[in-house]
Design an enzyme around this catalytic site. Structure first.
Site, PDB file in Angstrom:
ATOM      1  N   GLY A  48       0.771  -1.245   0.000  1.00 22.42           N
ATOM      2  CA  GLY A  48       0.000   0.000   0.000  1.00 22.42           C
ATOM      3  C   GLY A  48       0.796   1.285   0.000  1.00 22.42           C
ATOM      4  O   GLY A  48       0.301   2.319  -0.458  1.00 22.42           O
ATOM      5  N   ASP A 103       1.272   3.127   4.653  1.00 21.64           N
ATOM      6  CA  ASP A 103       0.128   3.802   4.040  1.00 21.64           C
ATOM      7  C   ASP A 103      -0.916   4.150   5.101  1.00 21.64           C
ATOM      8  O   ASP A 103      -1.433   5.254   5.136  1.00 21.64           O
ATOM      9  CB  ASP A 103      -0.503   2.931   2.937  1.00 21.64           C
ATOM     10  CG  ASP A 103      -0.786   1.499   3.398  1.00 21.64           C
ATOM     11  OD1 ASP A 103      -0.322   1.104   4.490  1.00 21.64           O
ATOM     12  OD2 ASP A 103      -1.473   0.767   2.660  1.00 21.64           O
ATOM     13  N   ASP A 106      -4.081   1.206  11.320  1.00 21.32           N
ATOM     14  CA  ASP A 106      -5.464   0.964  11.744  1.00 21.32           C
ATOM     15  C   ASP A 106      -5.427   0.554  13.222  1.00 21.32           C
ATOM     16  O   ASP A 106      -5.357   1.401  14.102  1.00 21.32           O
ATOM     17  CB  ASP A 106      -6.024  -0.126  10.818  1.00 21.32           C
ATOM     18  CG  ASP A 106      -7.479  -0.454  11.068  1.00 21.32           C
ATOM     19  OD1 ASP A 106      -8.129   0.259  11.836  1.00 21.32           O
ATOM     20  OD2 ASP A 106      -7.979  -1.436  10.484  1.00 21.32           O
ATOM     21  N   LYS A 109      -1.565  -3.159  15.015  1.00 20.67           N
ATOM     22  CA  LYS A 109      -0.994  -4.477  15.311  1.00 20.67           C
ATOM     23  C   LYS A 109       0.216  -4.810  14.426  1.00 20.67           C
ATOM     24  O   LYS A 109       1.229  -5.298  14.923  1.00 20.67           O
ATOM     25  CB  LYS A 109      -2.078  -5.551  15.155  1.00 20.67           C
ATOM     26  CG  LYS A 109      -1.574  -6.946  15.505  1.00 20.67           C
ATOM     27  CD  LYS A 109      -2.707  -7.934  15.567  1.00 20.67           C
ATOM     28  CE  LYS A 109      -2.289  -9.357  15.861  1.00 20.67           C
ATOM     29  NZ  LYS A 109      -0.959  -9.619  16.356  1.00 20.67           N
ATOM     30  N   ASP A 162      -5.901  -0.641  -1.618  1.00 22.37           N
ATOM     31  CA  ASP A 162      -6.811  -1.404  -2.472  1.00 22.37           C
ATOM     32  C   ASP A 162      -8.060  -1.874  -1.741  1.00 22.37           C
ATOM     33  O   ASP A 162      -8.104  -1.912  -0.509  1.00 22.37           O
ATOM     34  CB  ASP A 162      -6.096  -2.654  -3.006  1.00 22.37           C
ATOM     35  CG  ASP A 162      -5.946  -3.730  -1.931  1.00 22.37           C
ATOM     36  OD1 ASP A 162      -5.491  -3.394  -0.824  1.00 22.37           O
ATOM     37  OD2 ASP A 162      -6.303  -4.897  -2.186  1.00 22.37           O
TER      38      ASP A 162
HETATM   39  P1  5GP Z   1      -3.191  -2.627  11.416  1.00 22.22           P
HETATM   40  O1  5GP Z   1      -2.220  -3.717  11.708  1.00 22.22           O
HETATM   41  O2  5GP Z   1      -2.670  -1.247  11.789  1.00 22.22           O
HETATM   42  O3  5GP Z   1      -4.546  -2.892  12.009  1.00 22.22           O
HETATM   43  O4  5GP Z   1      -3.488  -2.711   9.884  1.00 22.22           O
HETATM   44  C1  5GP Z   1      -2.779  -2.069   8.936  1.00 22.22           C
HETATM   45  C2  5GP Z   1      -3.099  -2.647   7.578  1.00 22.22           C
HETATM   46  O5  5GP Z   1      -4.515  -2.922   7.420  1.00 22.22           O
HETATM   47  C3  5GP Z   1      -2.752  -1.662   6.509  1.00 22.22           C
HETATM   48  O6  5GP Z   1      -1.388  -1.748   6.134  1.00 22.22           O
HETATM   49  C4  5GP Z   1      -3.719  -2.005   5.409  1.00 22.22           C
HETATM   50  O7  5GP Z   1      -3.186  -3.037   4.630  1.00 22.22           O
HETATM   51  C5  5GP Z   1      -4.942  -2.543   6.127  1.00 22.22           C
HETATM   52  N1  5GP Z   1      -6.019  -1.523   6.242  1.00 22.22           N
HETATM   53  C6  5GP Z   1      -6.505  -0.991   7.388  1.00 22.22           C
HETATM   54  N2  5GP Z   1      -7.490  -0.113   7.140  1.00 22.22           N
HETATM   55  C7  5GP Z   1      -7.626  -0.070   5.784  1.00 22.22           C
HETATM   56  C8  5GP Z   1      -8.501   0.686   4.904  1.00 22.22           C
HETATM   57  O8  5GP Z   1      -9.352   1.491   5.298  1.00 22.22           O
HETATM   58  N3  5GP Z   1      -8.344   0.447   3.573  1.00 22.22           N
HETATM   59  C9  5GP Z   1      -7.422  -0.418   3.072  1.00 22.22           C
HETATM   60  N4  5GP Z   1      -7.364  -0.551   1.755  1.00 22.22           N
HETATM   61  N5  5GP Z   1      -6.604  -1.146   3.878  1.00 22.22           N
HETATM   62  C10 5GP Z   1      -6.691  -0.968   5.218  1.00 22.22           C
END
Ligand code: 5GP
Length: 178
Positions: A48, A103, A106, A109, A162
């Site tokens: 991303g 990118d 969220d 983790k 994506d």
């Molecule tokens: P985390 O480990 O911080 O929960 O997740 C991060 C990953 O979740 C990002 O690198 C991405 O791949 C995916 N992700 C989280 N939210 C979104 C979103 O709103 N749109 C997209 N396309 N991917 C997301």
């Protein structure tokens, strides 16, 4: 150009190309200032972050290096949850000033699990630059040093992000409608 469809879902425009580029210019200016006289080593997390990493990197006026990695999760042997490993980090980061480029953060983790692996290699410093941050959704403790936009907890696509493989080529960022 206000609303688009990706696969079966509708998305509304959320951040225009100009808004994204202007903010990236501001982030780059901060990095140019903070790392004056140093040579940061950027580690961009694929897939991303490729557009953000490219546009941010182009705005740097200091010496800097970059590499791209992929993170892969697999189940630990003794059900200790997911273990995150990186593919493509061939360089030794010992003593380097590392800036991780994401990118979107969220829950946090992914980075929370991955950072100890990098810290193990004893970089001189380590900071995180993320274009987007869903701060409401972040439950893992993380310090984010450069944040483009704090966004609501809604699914977004475009500018490298994506939805099931599509939408990465969009120059803008779109939010799930409704
Ligand atoms: P985390 O480990 O911080 O929960 O997740 C991060 C990953 O979740 C990002 O690198 C991405 O791949 C995916 N992700 C989280 N939210 C979104 C979103 O709103 N749109 C997209 N396309 N991917 C997301």
């Amino acid at each position: 150009m206000g609303a688009i469809k990706v696969h079966d879902k509708s998305f509304d425009i959320y951040l225009s190309e100009a808004t994204i580029q202007e903010r990236i210019g501001e982030l780059a200016a901060s990095i140019n200032r903070d790392y004056a006289g140093k040579r940061p080593f950027f580690i961009a997390v694929l897939n991303g972050s490729f557009m953000f990493a490219s546009d941010l990197f182009k705005q740097l006026t200091i010496d800097a290096e970059i590499c791209f990695i992929k993170l892969a999760s697999y189940k630990g042997m003794k059900s200790s949850g997911n273990v995150v490993t990186s593919i493509g980090l061939d360089d030794d980061i010992f003593g380097k000033d590392v800036i991780i480029v994401e990118d979107i953060v969220d829950t946090g983790k992914t980075l929370h699990d991955f950072l100890p692996k990098l810290e193990h290699q004893q970089p001189a410093s380590m900071r995180i630059a993320t274009l987007l941050h869903k701060s409401e959704a972040t439950t893992y403790p993380l310090t984010l040093d450069y944040v483009g936009f704090d966004i609501p907890n809604k699914f977004v696509v475009g500018y490298g992000l994506d939805y099931d493989g599509l939408g990465r080529n969009l120059k803008e960022i779109y939010q799930l409608a409704g």
